[in-house]
Scaffold this active site. Structure first.
Site, PDB file in Angstrom:
ATOM      1  N   ASN A  91       0.793  -1.242   0.000  1.00 24.32           N
ATOM      2  CA  ASN A  91       0.000   0.000   0.000  1.00 24.32           C
ATOM      3  C   ASN A  91       0.820   1.283   0.000  1.00 24.32           C
ATOM      4  O   ASN A  91       0.339   2.313  -0.458  1.00 24.32           O
ATOM      5  CB  ASN A  91      -1.051  -0.019   1.122  1.00 24.32           C
TER       6      ASN A  91
ATOM      7  N   GLU B   6       4.882  -4.331  11.931  1.00 28.33           N
ATOM      8  CA  GLU B   6       3.751  -3.379  11.833  1.00 28.33           C
ATOM      9  C   GLU B   6       2.665  -4.106  11.079  1.00 28.33           C
ATOM     10  O   GLU B   6       2.821  -4.381   9.890  1.00 28.33           O
ATOM     11  CB  GLU B   6       4.123  -2.176  10.974  1.00 28.33           C
TER      12      GLU B   6
ATOM     13  N   CYS C 233      -3.260   0.910   6.871  1.00 32.89           N
ATOM     14  CA  CYS C 233      -3.313   0.190   8.150  1.00 32.89           C
ATOM     15  C   CYS C 233      -4.042   1.023   9.183  1.00 32.89           C
ATOM     16  O   CYS C 233      -4.795   0.503  10.001  1.00 32.89           O
ATOM     17  CB  CYS C 233      -1.914  -0.149   8.631  1.00 32.89           C
TER      18      CYS C 233
HETATM   19  P1  NAP Z   1       1.007  -9.078   3.157  1.00 31.54           P
HETATM   20  O1  NAP Z   1       0.239  -9.886   2.209  1.00 31.54           O
HETATM   21  O2  NAP Z   1       1.185  -9.578   4.538  1.00 31.54           O
HETATM   22  O3  NAP Z   1       2.427  -8.811   2.454  1.00 31.54           O
HETATM   23  C1  NAP Z   1       3.402  -7.996   3.063  1.00 31.54           C
HETATM   24  C2  NAP Z   1       4.773  -8.412   2.588  1.00 31.54           C
HETATM   25  O4  NAP Z   1       5.079  -9.721   3.073  1.00 31.54           O
HETATM   26  C3  NAP Z   1       4.900  -8.508   1.061  1.00 31.54           C
HETATM   27  O5  NAP Z   1       6.196  -8.073   0.707  1.00 31.54           O
HETATM   28  C4  NAP Z   1       4.743  -9.995   0.816  1.00 31.54           C
HETATM   29  O6  NAP Z   1       5.320 -10.426  -0.399  1.00 31.54           O
HETATM   30  C5  NAP Z   1       5.509 -10.541   2.004  1.00 31.54           C
HETATM   31  N1  NAP Z   1       5.242 -11.932   2.344  1.00 31.54           N
HETATM   32  C6  NAP Z   1       4.185 -12.701   2.018  1.00 31.54           C
HETATM   33  N2  NAP Z   1       4.334 -13.950   2.550  1.00 31.54           N
HETATM   34  C7  NAP Z   1       5.506 -13.954   3.227  1.00 31.54           C
HETATM   35  C8  NAP Z   1       6.215 -14.908   4.000  1.00 31.54           C
HETATM   36  N3  NAP Z   1       5.779 -16.146   4.184  1.00 31.54           N
HETATM   37  N4  NAP Z   1       7.387 -14.551   4.552  1.00 31.54           N
HETATM   38  C9  NAP Z   1       7.869 -13.323   4.376  1.00 31.54           C
HETATM   39  N5  NAP Z   1       7.252 -12.356   3.661  1.00 31.54           N
HETATM   40  C10 NAP Z   1       6.078 -12.662   3.097  1.00 31.54           C
HETATM   41  O7  NAP Z   1       0.376  -7.608   3.313  1.00 31.54           O
HETATM   42  P2  NAP Z   1      -0.124  -6.622   2.177  1.00 31.54           P
HETATM   43  O8  NAP Z   1      -1.392  -7.162   1.592  1.00 31.54           O
HETATM   44  O9  NAP Z   1       0.994  -6.268   1.250  1.00 31.54           O
HETATM   45  O10 NAP Z   1      -0.452  -5.314   3.033  1.00 31.54           O
HETATM   46  C11 NAP Z   1      -1.686  -5.115   3.666  1.00 31.54           C
HETATM   47  C12 NAP Z   1      -1.578  -5.370   5.153  1.00 31.54           C
HETATM   48  O11 NAP Z   1      -0.504  -4.627   5.688  1.00 31.54           O
HETATM   49  C13 NAP Z   1      -2.804  -4.906   5.911  1.00 31.54           C
HETATM   50  O12 NAP Z   1      -3.180  -5.863   6.875  1.00 31.54           O
HETATM   51  C14 NAP Z   1      -2.345  -3.630   6.596  1.00 31.54           C
HETATM   52  O13 NAP Z   1      -3.068  -3.304   7.765  1.00 31.54           O
HETATM   53  C15 NAP Z   1      -0.919  -3.949   6.859  1.00 31.54           C
HETATM   54  N6  NAP Z   1      -0.154  -2.722   7.017  1.00 31.54           N
HETATM   55  C16 NAP Z   1       0.241  -2.355   8.277  1.00 31.54           C
HETATM   56  C17 NAP Z   1       0.906  -1.160   8.471  1.00 31.54           C
HETATM   57  C18 NAP Z   1       1.319  -0.724   9.841  1.00 31.54           C
HETATM   58  O14 NAP Z   1       2.090   0.225   9.917  1.00 31.54           O
HETATM   59  N7  NAP Z   1       0.857  -1.329  10.915  1.00 31.54           N
HETATM   60  C19 NAP Z   1       1.184  -0.336   7.380  1.00 31.54           C
HETATM   61  C20 NAP Z   1       0.769  -0.745   6.120  1.00 31.54           C
HETATM   62  C21 NAP Z   1       0.111  -1.944   5.946  1.00 31.54           C
HETATM   63  P3  NAP Z   1       4.385 -10.689  -1.687  1.00 31.54           P
HETATM   64  O15 NAP Z   1       3.819  -9.371  -2.051  1.00 31.54           O
HETATM   65  O16 NAP Z   1       5.334 -11.236  -2.671  1.00 31.54           O
HETATM   66  O17 NAP Z   1       3.340 -11.673  -1.258  1.00 31.54           O
END
Ligand code: NAP
Length: 481
Positions: free
Chosen positions: A159, A255, A289
């Site tokens: 995002n 996060e 988030c």
């Molecule tokens: P995601 O699906 O968890 O992916 C995040 C990152 O993790 C991507 O680079 C993804 O790679 C990687 N990943 C996936 N599986 C993995 C594994 N087994 N081991 C290591 N890395 C892995 O999250 P998203 O859909 O990109 O982002 C949305 C989420 O992020 C929401 O829940 C949001 O609330 C959260 N978020 C939190 C914050 C905060 O500051 N708290 C800020 C922004 C977003 P791929 O893309 O290649 O799958």
């Protein structure tokens, strides 16, 4: 291997390369459905080289004066701004963010990098005198140095593809670490362009290596790599929990997701509350988030507040990121299915539709639901899309109870004109930050940003992030007794 014009290379030890796997991952525009470009699916052998190269480069980097490290970060910020006309449209194409918000992401990221460079030069160790409790306090003298951890694995979400990557890479570098950067696949090209800017700024060979490939395929391999010294991760709670379970005994900063409530009291400025709630809930179509993900409103002001929210939501423009619409298509079709499922579940269980519930493929119109009750999924789950559930409560105590019942604890907003009440409520909320009379959001970026429960681990914010990537090394001089 057939190389297409839109194929992007990864940076490995100073060379921009394709993978020996000959495999690419297509990145589709959420808006047009067309292929924006392809990134290589790296092999385990290439990942090993990325980690080993970073480990080697770190040793020299650590010895460089912090002011020299800061110069590279300042140059990086300059290069990033120079590339804004390339990077911002790529953010728009890859993740469907409207163009003006994408441009803001680039300039905000440059500002964060500069601030990180400035903050980093002021972080230093200390000197402590001490003895045992009954001895002269000058017997022992400790020299406490701040040392880098080594190789930081930075994993970012889709995002904010450059902002949430740079807030890991910049503090890691200023602290004297090397970085292995794994961008979200959707957003990877923007991440690679950002690293191109860093290379233009004079990045030493190997100091930042990029890893492209699907997290579901290579994620477990990198997070358990024996030469990774710390993981800084932003993404979904499930992915973060998997990292926490599998990573070995190394520091983690996570996060994760949120379900930030906006609590609105009877004495609130309802115009202000509605403005902040709509902006908090619907910016970037709710894919933040810290989006406001539920409203807990006292019953006496529920009707006027919801009416104001409805008016403002109906003014949001819906369409393409290229046309700078407020509400743009979600990252993919399955995310839209998930959001639609939450809306359908709530309506089937008796929620009232205030506005929205219209869909064209992955474009979900901004939707407001009222009379949401605790048996509805939308009361608890993180939609990551443009749907706002309103729960009407009888008392402040009930609002606090429902707020705290969530598995998440990222942020919360409280709207009231009674500052004492605001502080009392703030102190009862189990979250990382409380915003009084403002929307939930990360930043300004030098504020600490932390979370409790399933929303994360550790604290970010510029200073906190730098410190999280350092350790204390203590040398004690024992004076003659
Ligand atoms: P995601 O699906 O968890 O992916 C995040 C990152 O993790 C991507 O680079 C993804 O790679 C990687 N990943 C996936 N599986 C993995 C594994 N087994 N081991 C290591 N890395 C892995 O999250 P998203 O859909 O990109 O982002 C949305 C989420 O992020 C929401 O829940 C949001 O609330 C959260 N978020 C939190 C914050 C905060 O500051 N708290 C800020 C922004 C977003 P791929 O893309 O290649 O799958």
């Amino acid at each position: 291997m057939q190389v297409l014009e839109k194929d992007f290379k990864f940076l490995l030890n100073g060379e921009w390369s394709f993978s020996s796997s000959n495999q690419f991952i297509n990145i589709y525009s959420p808006s047009t459905g067309e292929v924006v470009g392809r990134v290589p699916a790296m092999t385990k052998d290439e990942i090993d080289k990325a980690v080993a190269g970073a480990r080697q480069a770190q040793k020299k980097w650590e010895k460089l004066a912090v002011s020299e490290r800061a110069k590279i970060l300042h140059a990086w910020a300059d290069e990033l701004v120079k590339m804004i006309d390339v990077i911002a449209p790529m953010i728009m194409n890859e993740v469907g963010k409207n163009i003006s918000t994408a441009r803001k992401e680039v300039t905000r990221t440059a500002e964060i990098i500069r601030y990180t460079a400035e903050e980093g030069v002021r972080i230093h160790g200390e000197f402590i005198n001490g003895g045992s409790l009954d001895a002269d306090s000058s017997i022992k003298t400790a020299i406490v140095e701040k040392k880098p951890l080594g190789v930081i694995l930075a994993i970012s979400p889709f995002n904010y593809p450059i902002n949430l990557a740079a807030t890991k890479i910049a503090p890691a570098l200023i602290a004297g670490n090397a970085v292995v950067f794994k961008p979200a696949t959707q957003g990877a090209i923007s991440g690679l362009l950002m690293i191109q800017a860093l290379e233009n700024a004079g990045l030493p060979k190997g100091l930042v290596n990029t890893v492209t490939g699907k997290g579901s395929e290579i994620g477990d391999y990198i997070i358990t790599h024996p030469f990774i010294d710390m993981i800084s991760f932003t993404g979904g709670t499930g992915t973060g929990q998997n990292i926490a379970r599998k990573a070995s005994m190394i520091p983690l900063v996570l996060e994760l997701g949120g379900k930030d409530p906006a609590i609105v009291l009877e004495d609130a400025d309802l115009e202000l509350a509605a403005t902040e709630i709509v902006s908090g809930a619907f910016s970037y179509s709710g894919q933040r988030c810290t989006a406001i993900k539920r409203v807990l409103v006292l019953k006496d002001v529920a009707a006027p507040l919801i009416e104001k929210i409805k008016e403002k939501v109906e003014k949001l423009t819906v369409g393409r990121p290229e046309d700078d619409a407020d509400i743009t298509p979600l990252i993919d079709e399955s995310s839209a299915d998930f959001v639609q499922g939450l809306i359908d579940d709530a309506l089937a269980k008796g929620a009232s539709l205030i506005t929205g519930n219209k869909r064209e493929k992955n474009l979900i119109y901004p939707t407001v639901l009222s009379n949401v009750t605790k048996d509805m999924k939308v009361a608890w789950e993180e939609p990551f899309g443009p749907v706002l559930p309103c729960i009407i409560v009888d008392s402040v105590e009930e609002a606090i109870e429902i707020a705290n019942e969530s598995e998440f604890g990222l942020q919360a907003s409280v709207f009231t004109s009674n500052i004492e009440k605001a502080f009392t409520i703030a102190s009862s909320l189990d979250v990382g930050s409380v915003q009084i009379n403002g929307r939930t959001e990360r930043g300004p970026d030098h504020f600490p940003f932390s979370a409790v429960k399933n929303s994360g681990l550790g604290s970010q914010g510029i200073r906190q992030s730098i410190i999280s990537m350092m350790r204390d090394k203590v040398t004690v001089i024992n004076l003659k007794k």
